[in-house]
Design a protein around this motif. Structure first.
Motif, PDB file in Angstrom:
ATOM      1  N   MET A 162       0.825  -1.209   0.000  1.00 26.96           N
ATOM      2  CA  MET A 162       0.000   0.000   0.000  1.00 26.96           C
ATOM      3  C   MET A 162       0.862   1.264   0.000  1.00 26.96           C
ATOM      4  O   MET A 162       0.499   2.283  -0.592  1.00 26.96           O
ATOM      5  CB  MET A 162      -0.910   0.001   1.240  1.00 26.96           C
ATOM      6  N   GLU A 163       2.021   1.189   0.666  1.00 25.15           N
ATOM      7  CA  GLU A 163       2.899   2.354   0.792  1.00 25.15           C
ATOM      8  C   GLU A 163       3.990   2.398  -0.289  1.00 25.15           C
ATOM      9  O   GLU A 163       4.869   3.262  -0.240  1.00 25.15           O
ATOM     10  CB  GLU A 163       3.564   2.342   2.174  1.00 25.15           C
ATOM     11  N   HIS A 164       3.928   1.481  -1.239  1.00 25.06           N
ATOM     12  CA  HIS A 164       4.934   1.379  -2.302  1.00 25.06           C
ATOM     13  C   HIS A 164       6.342   1.199  -1.740  1.00 25.06           C
ATOM     14  O   HIS A 164       7.307   1.825  -2.197  1.00 25.06           O
ATOM     15  CB  HIS A 164       4.872   2.592  -3.241  1.00 25.06           C
ATOM     16  N   ILE A 165       6.425   0.340  -0.740  1.00 21.56           N
ATOM     17  CA  ILE A 165       7.707  -0.053  -0.167  1.00 21.56           C
ATOM     18  C   ILE A 165       7.978  -1.481  -0.606  1.00 21.56           C
ATOM     19  O   ILE A 165       7.108  -2.350  -0.483  1.00 21.56           O
ATOM     20  CB  ILE A 165       7.672   0.021   1.370  1.00 21.56           C
ATOM     21  N   ASP A 166       9.147  -1.737  -1.144  1.00 24.14           N
ATOM     22  CA  ASP A 166       9.480  -3.087  -1.580  1.00 24.14           C
ATOM     23  C   ASP A 166       9.958  -3.927  -0.399  1.00 24.14           C
ATOM     24  O   ASP A 166      10.514  -3.402   0.582  1.00 24.14           O
ATOM     25  CB  ASP A 166      10.549  -3.045  -2.675  1.00 24.14           C
ATOM     26  N   SER A 167       9.742  -5.228  -0.521  1.00 20.33           N
ATOM     27  CA  SER A 167      10.071  -6.115   0.595  1.00 20.33           C
ATOM     28  C   SER A 167      10.354  -7.522   0.093  1.00 20.33           C
ATOM     29  O   SER A 167      10.062  -7.862  -1.054  1.00 20.33           O
ATOM     30  CB  SER A 167       8.916  -6.150   1.598  1.00 20.33           C
ATOM     31  N   CYS A 168      10.900  -8.329   0.992  1.00 19.77           N
ATOM     32  CA  CYS A 168      11.188  -9.723   0.643  1.00 19.77           C
ATOM     33  C   CYS A 168      11.076 -10.595   1.896  1.00 19.77           C
ATOM     34  O   CYS A 168      11.992 -10.618   2.725  1.00 19.77           O
ATOM     35  CB  CYS A 168      12.589  -9.845   0.048  1.00 19.77           C
TER      36      CYS A 168
END
Length: 209
Positions: free
Chosen positions: A148-154
């Protein structure tokens, strides 16, 4: 973007842009989201460790099967569970309820007694399994908020928990690591960013009764 479009946008980022950092506000949003995760009985037996220290993270790469996301991301989030869950946790939880909601003891006491009985009946292994399942709920919540916050993750399970615990000195907090969750911004040359999502048709994953 709609919620569904944002969920389609997210992917398990394999290569982060090492020049970009999350702002303090973005990190605070993730911390708040973690804290607001819906958990069993409302009992929070999890902790989120936010690791920005590059030297610590460099040590963690070898204990994460060489996965560079651990150090190349903006921050490494480590979802941990308590090694021990006991009556003190229940008392603390209900004290917070009483303080915030001003609920009288005569209403809270039966629920407190019931929760203590439930936890006391669990073996240490069962408590660990139960807490670990809560950690995955928190992970799912964080993944959605990141999208939702346009933060990338893995999201990562591939690491040696005992070694990660040692590097981060989690024992002194009574914690053990369950999941690693690097967050940041995707690199422009991460080939996985442009790949189409592979999912079964909706008709095969949902049932309407």
């Amino acid at each position: 973007m709609s919620i569904i479009e944002k969920l389609k946008w997210r992917y398990a980022t394999k290569k982060f842009d090492t020049t970009k950092k999350l702002s303090k506000n973005q990190i605070n949003t993730l911390k708040q989201a973690f804290n607001l995760t819906a958990l069993s009985y409302g009992l929070q037996t999890l902790k989120l460790v936010v690791v920005e220290d590059k030297l610590k993270r460099e040590q963690l790469v070898q204990h994460s099967y060489g996965q560079r996301q651990v150090i190349d991301s903006s921050h490494l989030l480590v979802i941990c569970i308590q090694k021990e869950i006991n009556d003190e946790d229940v008392d603390y939880h209900f004290n917070i309820i009483k303080e915030i909601r001003q609920t009288p003891d005569e209403i809270l006491d039966p629920f407190k007694k019931g929760l203590k009985s439930t936890i006391q009946s669990m073996t240490k292994i069962k408590k660990n399994d139960w807490a670990t399942r809560q950690a995955y709920i928190a992970l799912g919540n964080l993944m959605t908020v990141c999208a939702m916050e346009h933060i990338d993750s893995c999201p990562m399970e591939g690491f040696v928990a005992e070694q990660v615990d040692e590097v981060l000195e989690l024992d002194k907090y009574g914690l053990t690591s369950v999941l690693l969750f690097p967050v940041g911004f995707r690199a422009k040359d991460d080939m996985f960013a442009s790949l189409k999502k592979v999912r079964k048709p909706l008709s095969e994953t949902t049932i309407e009764i």
